[in-house]
Design an enzyme around this catalytic site. Structure first.
Site, PDB file in Angstrom:
ATOM      1  N   CYS A 133      -1.925  -2.678   7.689  1.00  0.00           N
ATOM      2  CA  CYS A 133      -1.829  -3.625   6.570  1.00  0.00           C
ATOM      3  C   CYS A 133      -0.497  -4.374   6.528  1.00  0.00           C
ATOM      4  O   CYS A 133      -0.462  -5.543   6.134  1.00  0.00           O
ATOM      5  CB  CYS A 133      -2.113  -2.917   5.259  1.00  0.00           C
ATOM      6  SG  CYS A 133      -3.858  -2.466   5.129  1.00  0.00           S
ATOM      7  N   LYS A 157      -6.872  -5.067  -3.045  1.00  0.00           N
ATOM      8  CA  LYS A 157      -7.677  -5.607  -1.943  1.00  0.00           C
ATOM      9  C   LYS A 157      -8.713  -4.585  -1.512  1.00  0.00           C
ATOM     10  O   LYS A 157      -8.497  -3.384  -1.636  1.00  0.00           O
ATOM     11  CB  LYS A 157      -6.779  -6.012  -0.780  1.00  0.00           C
ATOM     12  CG  LYS A 157      -5.944  -4.879  -0.242  1.00  0.00           C
ATOM     13  CD  LYS A 157      -4.830  -5.413   0.643  1.00  0.00           C
ATOM     14  CE  LYS A 157      -3.954  -4.306   1.147  1.00  0.00           C
ATOM     15  NZ  LYS A 157      -4.632  -3.285   1.928  1.00  0.00           N
ATOM     16  N   ASP A 181       0.784  -1.245   0.000  1.00  0.00           N
ATOM     17  CA  ASP A 181       0.000   0.000   0.000  1.00  0.00           C
ATOM     18  C   ASP A 181       0.818   1.300   0.000  1.00  0.00           C
ATOM     19  O   ASP A 181       0.503   2.231   0.753  1.00  0.00           O
ATOM     20  CB  ASP A 181      -0.972   0.018   1.197  1.00  0.00           C
ATOM     21  CG  ASP A 181      -2.008  -1.101   1.134  1.00  0.00           C
ATOM     22  OD1 ASP A 181      -1.983  -1.892   0.170  1.00  0.00           O
ATOM     23  OD2 ASP A 181      -2.842  -1.193   2.054  1.00  0.00           O
TER      24      ASP A 181
END
Ligand code: VGL
Ligand code: ZN
Length: 194
Positions: free
Chosen positions: A147, A99, A14
């Protein structure tokens, strides 16, 4: 700096504008500072024949993941917006796994969860790694306490030797100290935190 070989994958979590740019919707302090570190790891991983996989948080405009829709997070990484793009300074030399695409809580690169029931569904991450004979993963990116943590814990659970590089992550610290606690939890789970 981690060691890489053909059985190691570097997972870059990310590194997107909403997390890594001060103007981002869920800016994580210092997020932009990790980009050169991450790029160095990518270069070293590629040089050693290691797989590099990127994750990308990719939400619809409305999802129970967002505070405005009953969740906890400010709006971020709405698909096809600037905030969801990978940071422009990031080297992208590998596949991207998205995701949260159907409104799930997309914390781990390996699984997404139904935001209401919590039921997990796998992403393509594990099969991609298995296809390539990967046995070990190095996890970097954002956010250390969300994450990155969930991705690394899922990697440990799936039997991958797992290393997290502190200098190549930053945490949100929704509660002060969350990032340090995440590193402790990762070490207790069996990950190497370097
Ligand atoms: C993340 C909060 C919400 C992350 C994603 O990438 O760590 N954090 N969605
Ligand atoms: Zn998200």
């Amino acid at each position: 700096m981690a060691d890489y070989d053909a059985r190691t994958a570097l997972i870059v979590v990310d590194v997107q504008n909403d997390f890594a740019d001060p103007a981002g919707g869920l800016y994580v302090r210092g997020g932009e500072e990790i980009v050169p570190h991450v790029n160095d790891e990518i270069e070293r991983a590629r040089g050693a024949g290691a797989l590099v996989v990127y994750t990308q948080d990719w939400h619809p405009e409305s999802t129970p993941h967002f505070e405005k829709d009953g969740g906890v997070w400010p709006v971020h990484c709405v698909r096809d917006t600037w905030g969801a793009e990978l940071h422009p300074a990031l080297r992208v030399e590998g596949e991207v796994v998205r995701k949260g695409t159907d409104g799930e809580d997309g914390y781990s690169g390996f699984t997404v969860r139904d935001p209401r029931s919590g039921a997990p569904t796998p992403t393509v991450m594990e099969s991609k790694l298995r296809e390539r004979g990967v046995e070990r993963v190095v996890v970097v990116g954002i956010a250390a306490d969300v994450c990155v943590k969930e991705t690394a814990l899922d990697a440990v659970t799936r039997g991958f030797g797992t290393t997290v590089l502190r200098e190549a992550t930053r945490g949100v610290d929704l509660q002060p100290g969350d990032t340090e606690l995440a590193f402790v939890a990762l070490a207790e789970a069996g990950a190497a935190v370097e």
